[in-house]
Design an enzyme around this catalytic site. Structure first.
Site, PDB file in Angstrom:
ATOM      1  N   ASP A  44      32.178   9.630  67.315  1.00 25.89           N
ATOM      2  CA  ASP A  44      31.284  10.407  68.138  1.00 25.89           C
ATOM      3  C   ASP A  44      29.698   9.745  68.132  1.00 25.89           C
ATOM      4  OD1 ASP A  44      32.634  13.120  68.092  1.00 25.89           O
ATOM      5  OD2 ASP A  44      33.146  11.821  65.929  1.00 25.89           O
ATOM      6  N   ASP A  47      28.491  35.451  62.896  1.00 27.10           N
ATOM      7  CA  ASP A  47      26.997  34.840  63.188  1.00 27.10           C
ATOM      8  C   ASP A  47      26.313  35.516  64.381  1.00 27.10           C
ATOM      9  OD1 ASP A  47      24.647  32.917  63.155  1.00 27.10           O
ATOM     10  OD2 ASP A  47      25.887  32.322  61.201  1.00 27.10           O
ATOM     11  N   ASP A  56      31.142  19.661  72.610  1.00 29.81           N
ATOM     12  CA  ASP A  56      31.573  19.421  71.311  1.00 29.81           C
ATOM     13  C   ASP A  56      32.368  20.624  70.453  1.00 29.81           C
ATOM     14  OD1 ASP A  56      31.893  17.030  69.961  1.00 29.81           O
ATOM     15  OD2 ASP A  56      29.949  16.981  68.877  1.00 29.81           O
ATOM     16  N   ASP A 113      30.627  43.710  73.474  1.00 26.48           N
ATOM     17  CA  ASP A 113      31.174  43.428  74.510  1.00 26.48           C
ATOM     18  C   ASP A 113      32.434  42.073  74.381  1.00 26.48           C
ATOM     19  OD1 ASP A 113      29.669  40.888  74.650  1.00 26.48           O
ATOM     20  OD2 ASP A 113      28.118  42.150  75.831  1.00 26.48           O
ATOM     21  N   HIS A 153      21.819  29.508  65.947  1.00 29.03           N
ATOM     22  CA  HIS A 153      22.271  29.458  64.437  1.00 29.03           C
ATOM     23  C   HIS A 153      23.616  29.164  64.276  1.00 29.03           C
ATOM     24  CE1 HIS A 153      22.864  31.224  60.315  1.00 29.03           C
ATOM     25  NE2 HIS A 153      21.826  30.401  59.999  1.00 29.03           N
ATOM     26  N   THR A 208      31.638  11.993  71.536  1.00 25.47           N
ATOM     27  CA  THR A 208      30.706  12.926  72.131  1.00 25.47           C
ATOM     28  C   THR A 208      29.843  13.421  70.768  1.00 25.47           C
ATOM     29  OG1 THR A 208      32.025  13.644  74.007  1.00 25.47           O
ATOM     30  CG2 THR A 208      30.380  15.265  73.168  1.00 25.47           C
ATOM     31  N   SER A 258      22.195  28.113  55.106  1.00 25.10           N
ATOM     32  CA  SER A 258      23.060  28.329  56.089  1.00 25.10           C
ATOM     33  C   SER A 258      23.891  27.123  56.521  1.00 25.10           C
ATOM     34  CB  SER A 258      21.982  28.917  57.187  1.00 25.10           C
ATOM     35  OG  SER A 258      22.013  30.320  57.480  1.00 25.10           O
TER      36      SER A 258
END
Length: 793
Positions: A147, A180, A189, A252, A261, A277, A439
């Site tokens: 990568d 999230d 990616d 939806d 985030h 990538t 996080s």
């Protein structure tokens, strides 16, 4: 509750904003490579010569290689061998080692890439001057991924992820639920790692958020219509307004991330690894895509977004939506759930996490970014025999507690959470970013849990939790002020995988082709097992170490190898590894009056879903013909987005057409089946018409060959050419006088039995059998004198 992350400290904030400004464009993408398993290099072979070959006499002339041995040189010349380089240069024939191998006799031969490698291997293997011959493979140097920005991910070597990938590259048996702000599932990616709900994938093509599957129905009976890749459960905020451009409408089907985030958490846990990538994800997925190392699937569950918090864009989640999201993840088979947000006690949350615990689902929860010794509801909540979640604190590059990280005896484990580089959504634009926060630490635990689950699918939450905690690296001595307050230590992916046996195998040399397809399997397990149990996906089995198996029927097969090793029993599955084709394309033969336009149908029988068809062909037999047009109207391909001529040779009457099902969104793949896919409209352009026969056959037009692009790879179907007969005279008018009568019967008998002139191939083949014989005489007599059917046209 506010999402548990921080952007850069003030001193670096400006740089990050500048980065985002520049990164408002999509991230640079290098095309994804194939699965990181050994690949045969075209046009190369490794050869070991016998002593009968004096390698000192190797010579090159006129673009060919010779060794002065006629029978050997003949083979090398036949297959256009252009180069012969010693594999061990400098070794001399006198240096025969204890193994008995003369290393000077190993050469790498080079020849044109379009030479069939199996054919030349067979020819060299049968030559008495050749001891061994084998393909040359492209093999990865190690499991350090390629990568482009992997070097920015300092935390990967810190938690020893590359070592873990040596043991396990990730399987789609594991699913990571990112609950999230959503996930930008089209990020280059991430797109190859997104979970596709099989119950809603009505065309079974596995395409991410495929608009062809949006039928408004609850196809899988889970209470939600069109939850193709997860769901947007976010029902909005009260008391604060959404940031301009954010989706704060009703729930939806589209869980796309505006805030960034959720996309960042998804990348940390499961960005596609080794795809040339961007960055890597801890969960693996070697090369991504549809190969055998697909990696864990990312379940996109949106429960929040960006709010206007006093003029500042901050991310928040709706805790009710969080509970809904947790339960959805459990029902849909998640392995691990990432909760990078604060929590509040509520009956709904308790019910959701209790169900998750009962179902054996790992939950990673961010410990918080207030720099205090207190957690929130999920950090303390217990159910049954103990904690429900793994509370994750943040550490820096030196294994010290991050200044912002919460801490306490309730913390279960720590993981890197500073300057974490991975995927990001900048208001729906795919890019990359560096974020700080617990996080960022929590999804590392989820990614590790998924990697363990990939390796040992039978393990449940308690077992996976215990493995992660027990195999963490002790960091208390580096944090004397926080003894016992950073959990079991900092996660160590390598150590967590080290307790398991490792099964590994390769297969080849050809994995996609028509039946019968012979495949050789080679055990590559690092420790020699005591037993093997192979299943090849088609009811075939074996118990030897390196078996060979021939696939007789078309299909997509997932071979498995179960081994017994000193550390126990383990199974390696390479999903969709072998693809056996049985597709046919043919052109119907037709006959029309010379003054009429011929409508020629192109027929395809395909076993797999096809995305595109490259159809190059040539028209031979007469210069007096013209391809007026082509059409897919009324065919199986009538909905295709592109029917385009991409090459044309007017002198040789060679054409190449591209047929593509879709150019933008959705898939609309051509489903398995049989029938017409294209019509060719052809006219005879001669000024004076005569009976003319033309052939329509496949061709190589400017390097373009017949090809089907399927879900599982590109391949060539069996092709059958067709003919068009432009007739001035009717079938049965053997002497071509404009009438069908007794004279035509006489003409045929004279030809068949008395050496008379041959009739026209069309007019003489009365019954259209393809040959002219006594049955044509009988057919014509029945038509003229006994009321039989007229000759076919």
């Amino acid at each position: 509750m506010r999402l548990n992350y921080r952007m850069f400290p003030p001193a670096i904030m400006l740089l990050f904003l500048l980065f985002l400004g520049a990164a408002a464009l999509p991230a640079d993408v290098i095309g994804p490579q194939k699965d990181a398993r050994p690949l045969i290099i075209k046009g190369r072979l490794e050869v070991q010569f016998e002593k009968s070959v004096d390698t000192r006499k190797v010579a090159k002339g006129f673009g060919r290689v010779s060794f002065g041995v006629p029978s050997l040189d003949m083979v090398l010349d036949r297959y256009l061998v252009q180069e012969a380089q010693p594999i061990f240069p400098g070794r001399k024939s006198e240096e025969v080692f204890a193994t008995g191998e003369d290393m000077s006799r190993f050469y790498e031969l080079s020849f044109p890439e379009d030479v069939d490698i199996n054919t030349i291997i067979s020819a060299l293997s049968q030559n008495p001057n050749v001891r061994t011959v084998a393909p040359v493979f492209a093999v990865p140097l190690s499991v350090i991924p390629n990568d482009t920005h992997y070097g920015s991910q300092w935390y990967m070597p810190k938690i020893m992820a590359p070592c873990a990938w040596d043991s396990e590259k990730g399987s789609d048996t594991a699913k990571i639920a990112i609950i999230d702000s959503g996930v930008l599932y089209g990020h280059p990616d991430l797109i190859d790692k997104i979970w596709v709900n099989p119950g809603e994938d009505i065309d079974s093509d596995g395409v991410v958020y495929d608009i062809d599957d949006l039928n408004g129905l609850d196809d899988d009976g889970n209470g939600l219509a069109d939850d193709l890749i997860g769901y947007d459960f976010f029902s909005g905020f009260s008391g604060i307004s959404c940031w301009s451009g954010e989706d704060c409408g009703t729930p939806d089907t589209d869980p796309k991330d505006f805030n960034g985030h959720g996309t960042h958490c998804a990348g940390i846990a499961g960005a596609t690894t080794n795809n040339a990538t961007g960055g890597a994800g801890i969960g693996g997925g070697w090369g991504g895509g549809r190969g055998p190392y697909r990696g864990p699937r990312i379940m996109c569950i949106r429960v929040g977004g960006s709010a206007n918090d006093g003029g500042v864009e901050n991310g928040y989640v709706n805790t009710a939506n969080c509970a809904t999201g947790i339960d959805y993840a459990v029902r849909m088979g998640a392995t691990a759930i990432n909760c990078s947000w604060g929590s509040q006690d509520s009956p709904a949350m308790r019910a959701a996490v209790n169900r998750a615990a009962d179902s054996g689902v790992v939950i990673a929860h961010a410990a918080g970014n207030d720099g205090i010794g207190n957690g929130d509801f999920l950090d303390y909540y217990t159910y049954g025999t103990g904690n429900v979640v793994i509370s994750v604190a943040s550490t820096d590059g030196y294994d010290r507690k991050s200044g912002f990280s919460n801490y306490g005896s309730w913390v279960d484990i720590s993981a890197p959470g500073e300057n974490i580089y991975n995927t990001y959504s900048y208001h729906y634009t795919p890019t990359y970013g560096n974020l700080y926060g617990t996080s960022m630490a929590a999804p590392m635990v989820c990614g590790l849990a998924a990697l363990i689950k990939s390796h040992m699918p039978q393990l449940k939450r308690n077992e996976i939790d215990t493995i992660i905690l027990y195999h963490a690296d002790t960091i208390d001595y580096l944090n004397p002020l926080y003894l016992g307050m950073l959990g079991a230590g900092r996660i160590n992916a390598c150590s967590s995988l080290s307790i398991f046996p490792v099964a590994s195998f390769s297969a080849g040399p050809i994995l996609l082709g028509p039946a019968p397809l012979a495949v050789n399997f080679t055990d590559l397990s690092p420790v020699t097992p005591s037993s093997w149990n192979w299943t090849f996906g088609d009811a075939g089995v074996s118990d030897i170490q390196n078996p060979s198996h021939t696939y007789m029927g078309p299909g997509v097969y997932s071979p498995t190898m179960t081994i017994t090793a000193p550390k126990g029993t383990v199974t390696e599955v390479l999903k969709n590894l072998v693809v056996v084709t049985a597709d046919t394309m043919k052109i119907d033969s037709v006959a029309v009056p010379a003054t009429s336009q011929a409508v020629v149908t192109v027929y395809l029988s395909n076993r797999f879903q096809e995305k595109s068809i490259i159809f190059p062909f040539t028209i031979t037999g007469s210069a007096n013909v013209n391809l007026d047009s082509v059409s897919v109207v009324g065919t199986r391909a009538s909905y295709f987005a592109e029917v385009k001529r991409v090459d044309f040779d007017p002198i040789g009457l060679r054409y190449s057409y591209s047929l593509r099902t879709n150019l933008t969104t959705g898939s609309s793949y051509l489903k398995p089946g049989a029938g017409t896919i294209l019509k060719l409209y052809i006219s005879d352009t001669a000024t004076v018409h005569i009976n003319e026969m033309i052939t329509i056959d496949t061709a190589n037009v400017n390097g373009k060959r017949l090809k089907l692009e399927s879900l599982y790879g590109d391949y060539i179907p069996v092709f059958k050419a067709g003919k068009v007969y432009f007739a001035v005279y009717q079938r049965g008018d053997a002497n071509r006088d404009g009438n069908r009568n007794i004279q035509d019967i006489t003409y045929l008998i004279n030809f068949l039995y008395k050496g008379g002139p041959a009739p026209d191939p069309y007019t003489g083949d009365v019954n259209d059998s393809g040959t002219i014989n006594i049955s044509d005489v009988t057919y014509l007599i029945n038509f003229l004198y006994k009321g039989g059917p007229p000759p076919p046209q």
